[in-house]
Design an enzyme around this catalytic site. Sequence first.
Site, PDB file in Angstrom:
ATOM      1  N   SER A  95     -26.111  -3.069   5.932  1.00  0.00           N
ATOM      2  CA  SER A  95     -25.633  -3.946   5.063  1.00  0.00           C
ATOM      3  C   SER A  95     -24.857  -5.270   5.043  1.00  0.00           C
ATOM      4  CB  SER A  95     -24.869  -3.233   3.792  1.00  0.00           C
ATOM      5  OG  SER A  95     -25.728  -2.357   3.221  1.00  0.00           O
ATOM      6  N   SER A 146     -26.930  -4.464   1.536  1.00  0.00           N
ATOM      7  CA  SER A 146     -26.324  -4.524   0.373  1.00  0.00           C
ATOM      8  C   SER A 146     -25.483  -5.594  -0.039  1.00  0.00           C
ATOM      9  CB  SER A 146     -25.913  -3.133  -0.108  1.00  0.00           C
ATOM     10  OG  SER A 146     -24.612  -3.076   0.700  1.00  0.00           O
ATOM     11  N   LYS A 179     -17.121  -8.912  -0.640  1.00  0.00           N
ATOM     12  CA  LYS A 179     -18.057  -8.183  -1.393  1.00  0.00           C
ATOM     13  C   LYS A 179     -17.286  -7.399  -2.321  1.00  0.00           C
ATOM     14  CE  LYS A 179     -21.477  -4.479   0.061  1.00  0.00           C
ATOM     15  NZ  LYS A 179     -22.068  -4.025   1.511  1.00  0.00           N
TER      16      LYS A 179
HETATM   17  N1  GLN Z   1     -30.013   0.391   2.894  1.00  0.00           N
HETATM   18  C1  GLN Z   1     -28.856   1.384   3.488  1.00  0.00           C
HETATM   19  C2  GLN Z   1     -28.591   2.248   2.355  1.00  0.00           C
HETATM   20  O1  GLN Z   1     -29.039   1.701   1.290  1.00  0.00           O
HETATM   21  C3  GLN Z   1     -27.714   0.454   3.872  1.00  0.00           C
HETATM   22  C4  GLN Z   1     -26.567   0.333   2.964  1.00  0.00           C
HETATM   23  C5  GLN Z   1     -25.365  -0.328   3.774  1.00  0.00           C
HETATM   24  O2  GLN Z   1     -25.203  -0.479   4.622  1.00  0.00           O
HETATM   25  N2  GLN Z   1     -24.412  -0.181   2.773  1.00  0.00           N
HETATM   26  O3  GLN Z   1     -28.024   3.006   2.529  1.00  0.00           O
END
Ligand code: GLN
Length: 481
Positions: A176, A152, A77
């Site tokens: 994410s 994400s 990532k």
């Molecule tokens: N959807 C969550 C957010 O936008 C999770 C993001 C993540 O785990 N990095 O914060």
Amino acid sequence: MNLKISALEYVLEVQNGNISAEDYMASTIEHIRGIDDKLHAFLSINDDAINQAQQIDRKIKSGEKVGACFGMPISIKDNMCIKGSKTTCASKMLENFVAPYDATVIQKLRQHDATFVGKVNLDEFAMGLTTEFSAYGPSSNPWNAEYVPGGSSGGSAVSVSAFECVTSLGSDTGGSVRNPASFCSVVGYKPTYGLISRFGLISYANSIEQIGPITRTVKDSAFMLNIISGADPNDNTTIDNGNPDYLSGIESGIEGKRIGIIKEMVGEGTSSEVLSATKEAIFKLESLGATCEEVSMDMVKYSVAAYYTITATEAGSNLARYDNLRYGYEFPVEGYEFNSYITKARRKFGPEVTRRMIIGGFVPSAGQAGKYFLKALKVKSKLTREISEMFKKFDLLVAPTVPILPFKKGEKVDDPVALFQIDINTVTANLTGRPAVSVPFTISNGLPIGMQLIADSNQDKLLLRAAYALEQTVNLPEVPL
Ligand code: GLN
């Protein structure tokens, strides 16, 4: 070349000389070049990957000691630092940022002879759950390219699901790793807080996030944990748990284990497809000898609000460093005074990151903190107490990873509150520091559904064991590439 093998199979094949690391890497890159225009998992490809794989083959031939990964192609990532590689966080703000050092996880993988095939897409600074907030365009779900792959860590899940690498690393602040794993029918593992070093992970919300593997099988996640976990002097939130072998005993099953079904995670917002998958999962867990019982966790209904309040606050502080003085991009400065300069520089952030920073400036501010930030912290402690009580009675908790099926790109991108709500089942593990995993469970209307298991802190071995047991009960179709 069969690119559909698991990490453990890859290791065996290369170790036994059935395939060479170089050939595998060359086929992987050719496959990426053929398919990634459609999927857009990758933000950059490592030009030196084939050469690096070749070095591993040389090592094997000359009888040198070779690390556990045997040149395995791994995607990363793009919010983790690989020395000398661009690390953009899918943001225009870091468009030209080249990492000056390796993240600890990267160092460990290098020591074990992994090869980084490239950096993969994410929502800008890991804020989002569809990968649509990437400044470089969304990724597509390999099961149906019109649908979001989740996020994400969308690029990570897509690349594993579409055989563009063997395994991947994502990061999980509120789901994410697990959310895109669920949407793409791969395994996503969020470890106990502190199990894996965050050194070199570009921070979003330090107090709750963890790096985690995204893999094709549960055993592959255990394999990755063996390599990347462990205390790190560069991250004083890491824990020393004696580095157990996460693969050993993974097949011992869950006979006699007590499992709680969290009522608030299969409530109103859960779609009928996901609900029936959950019932089937419970039936399967029981057929494995576990006992399942519905339980209530009152604080779960406040978890999303608390999560976004806390993460926006931490993000607001973390992202303050992008002032275009230390990091950033070139633009003409003449005629600007300090404040207007910073304002202009920070316009480079996309809409979601900007939204989070505005919230993050407001909720902890004098006069507001009592109403928002401090309240959110109270919810976090109460939720933690509640889950500790749960683990006195249960060994594991179960819930669908995501309450709904993957949806079409563009469908929810303009509705932040609807998007936030989709995190309802994943944020509890982050807020309480507990380990959680998403296991591919079924395909409904051609779209994947993942099942989530949660364990108590430092029960990662038990969690993997349960995930493995559940994985053995399903037989899923192949992704229609
Ligand atoms: N959807 C969550 C957010 O936008 C999770 C993001 C993540 O785990 N990095 O914060």
